[in-house]
Write an enzyme that holds these catalytic residues in place. Sequence first.
Site, PDB file in Angstrom:
ATOM      1  N   LYS A 111       0.832  -1.210   0.000  1.00  0.00           N
ATOM      2  CA  LYS A 111       0.000   0.000   0.000  1.00  0.00           C
ATOM      3  C   LYS A 111       0.866   1.259   0.000  1.00  0.00           C
ATOM      4  O   LYS A 111       0.565   2.232  -0.688  1.00  0.00           O
ATOM      5  CB  LYS A 111      -0.956  -0.007   1.198  1.00  0.00           C
ATOM      6  N   LYS A 190      -3.430  -9.488  -9.771  1.00  0.00           N
ATOM      7  CA  LYS A 190      -4.536  -9.887  -8.890  1.00  0.00           C
ATOM      8  C   LYS A 190      -5.675  -8.875  -8.997  1.00  0.00           C
ATOM      9  O   LYS A 190      -5.432  -7.667  -8.967  1.00  0.00           O
ATOM     10  CB  LYS A 190      -4.039  -9.937  -7.431  1.00  0.00           C
ATOM     11  N   LYS A 193      -9.913  -4.111  -5.654  1.00  0.00           N
ATOM     12  CA  LYS A 193     -10.611  -2.828  -5.694  1.00  0.00           C
ATOM     13  C   LYS A 193      -9.620  -1.676  -5.796  1.00  0.00           C
ATOM     14  O   LYS A 193      -9.922  -0.631  -6.340  1.00  0.00           O
ATOM     15  CB  LYS A 193     -11.449  -2.646  -4.431  1.00  0.00           C
TER      16      LYS A 193
HETATM   17  P1  ADP Z   1      -9.804  -5.941  -2.527  1.00  0.00           P
HETATM   18  O1  ADP Z   1      -8.393  -6.436  -2.688  1.00  0.00           O
HETATM   19  O2  ADP Z   1     -10.501  -5.934  -3.819  1.00  0.00           O
HETATM   20  O3  ADP Z   1      -9.914  -4.631  -1.779  1.00  0.00           O
HETATM   21  P2  ADP Z   1     -10.714  -7.131  -0.067  1.00  0.00           P
HETATM   22  O4  ADP Z   1      -9.377  -6.815   0.507  1.00  0.00           O
HETATM   23  O5  ADP Z   1     -11.892  -6.390   0.494  1.00  0.00           O
HETATM   24  O6  ADP Z   1     -10.617  -6.984  -1.657  1.00  0.00           O
HETATM   25  O7  ADP Z   1     -10.994  -8.669   0.022  1.00  0.00           O
HETATM   26  C1  ADP Z   1     -12.154  -9.316   0.471  1.00  0.00           C
HETATM   27  C2  ADP Z   1     -11.959 -10.814   0.307  1.00  0.00           C
HETATM   28  O8  ADP Z   1     -11.885 -11.133  -1.083  1.00  0.00           O
HETATM   29  C3  ADP Z   1     -10.643 -11.332   0.933  1.00  0.00           C
HETATM   30  O9  ADP Z   1     -10.876 -12.587   1.504  1.00  0.00           O
HETATM   31  C4  ADP Z   1      -9.720 -11.429  -0.234  1.00  0.00           C
HETATM   32  O10 ADP Z   1      -8.710 -12.403  -0.039  1.00  0.00           O
HETATM   33  C5  ADP Z   1     -10.673 -11.857  -1.341  1.00  0.00           C
HETATM   34  N1  ADP Z   1     -10.131 -11.443  -2.644  1.00  0.00           N
HETATM   35  C6  ADP Z   1      -9.942 -10.172  -3.070  1.00  0.00           C
HETATM   36  N2  ADP Z   1      -9.417 -10.147  -4.307  1.00  0.00           N
HETATM   37  C7  ADP Z   1      -9.265 -11.456  -4.679  1.00  0.00           C
HETATM   38  C8  ADP Z   1      -8.772 -12.094  -5.856  1.00  0.00           C
HETATM   39  N3  ADP Z   1      -8.339 -11.385  -6.891  1.00  0.00           N
HETATM   40  N4  ADP Z   1      -8.749 -13.446  -5.894  1.00  0.00           N
HETATM   41  C9  ADP Z   1      -9.192 -14.167  -4.829  1.00  0.00           C
HETATM   42  N5  ADP Z   1      -9.680 -13.625  -3.703  1.00  0.00           N
HETATM   43  C10 ADP Z   1      -9.722 -12.284  -3.610  1.00  0.00           C
END
Ligand code: ADP
Length: 320
Positions: A111, A190, A193
């Site tokens: 980050k 990956k 968001k």
């Molecule tokens: P982001 O990275 O989009 O902000 P979050 O951190 O809110 O997503 O993640 C919420 C859940 O979704 C977590 O358990 C995270 O591991 C899963 N997750 C987010 N992006 C992925 C991805 N590209 N593939 C698999 N799982 C994901």
Amino acid sequence: MRILSGIQPSGIPHIGNYFGMMQPAIRMQDEGNEAFLFIADYHALTTSPDPKELRERVLNVAIDFLACGLDPEKTVFYRQSDLPQVCELTWILNCITTVGLLERAHSYKDKIAKGFIPNNGLFSYPVLMAADILLYKANLVPVGKDQKQHLEITRDIAIRFNNIYGNIFVVPEEKIQESVAVIPGTDGQKMSKSYNNTIPIFGQEKAIRKTVMNVVTDCKGLEEPKDPSNCNVVALYRLFATEAQVSEMEAKYRAGNYGYGHAKQALFEILWERFAPFRKRREELAKDPGYVEQILKSGREKAVVIADKTLKEVRQAVGL
Ligand code: ADP
Ligand code: TRP
């Protein structure tokens, strides 16, 4: 088994969230586990969102999760900040967590590298996450692979606390489904968001079609044979399709005269169809935000009983 997981309201839920966390959690809920799912709005504050936007996102994430099959009769569904007990536990855990442990966290370094302000909330993010999990004594935490290290930190903290103060916390395990551990985004990184590379679960048909059409591929021409093992479109298609459908697409890739545009069209169609029942449910829920708010409130009422009980044990153990 008690399962628990959270999602940040830091944007619109996408298919990486769905396959990585939401679907596995909903399956575990349906298999009769005691489930706790929440919207991590305290965590979202670490990246300084606009207040109005944050509040709207919490409601929208709640609606999305319910539309995808979260059943509030089976699952305790709540907003993290409705239980500030988690902040008191975070403080107590902060006092047994070394700076060195947190300095090793990849997500903090990532980050910062992306330009987020290195505030202390971002640094101690994993401690708040440990408190989320330990407060409810969860055994299993369904998450995507990016959260693996956070679960390791949670275990470190739980074990250290139990060693110092007695056996209060359950030491949790992550539950990562290998086939969907890292869903690629439209750019092949990956999906996240915070990377601007997501395919949302919900949205207007035109916008989602456009997003799918923008998935990055190499620039082989229509007639040329293509390598399906190295293509984001196939990787995403695999999430929705049967084995037979995937084999069929792979064969078309190898044969040539099948363009990336065709594959993307197939991806869009299968995705759009898969989420159709969820879209219908979402429309209904969106008409009744009061009902959704009521669900979160009743989730809070159930969660608070356990949160208060654990916190009482912890306060007693540490001498408060
Ligand atoms: P982001 O990275 O989009 O902000 P979050 O951190 O809110 O997503 O993640 C919420 C859940 O979704 C977590 O358990 C995270 O591991 C899963 N997750 C987010 N992006 C992925 C991805 N590209 N593939 C698999 N799982 C994901
Ligand atoms: N850090 C998680 C993410 O970004 C969200 C989260 C917060 C979480 N607290 C949690 C996930 C507790 C599982 C358990 O995806």
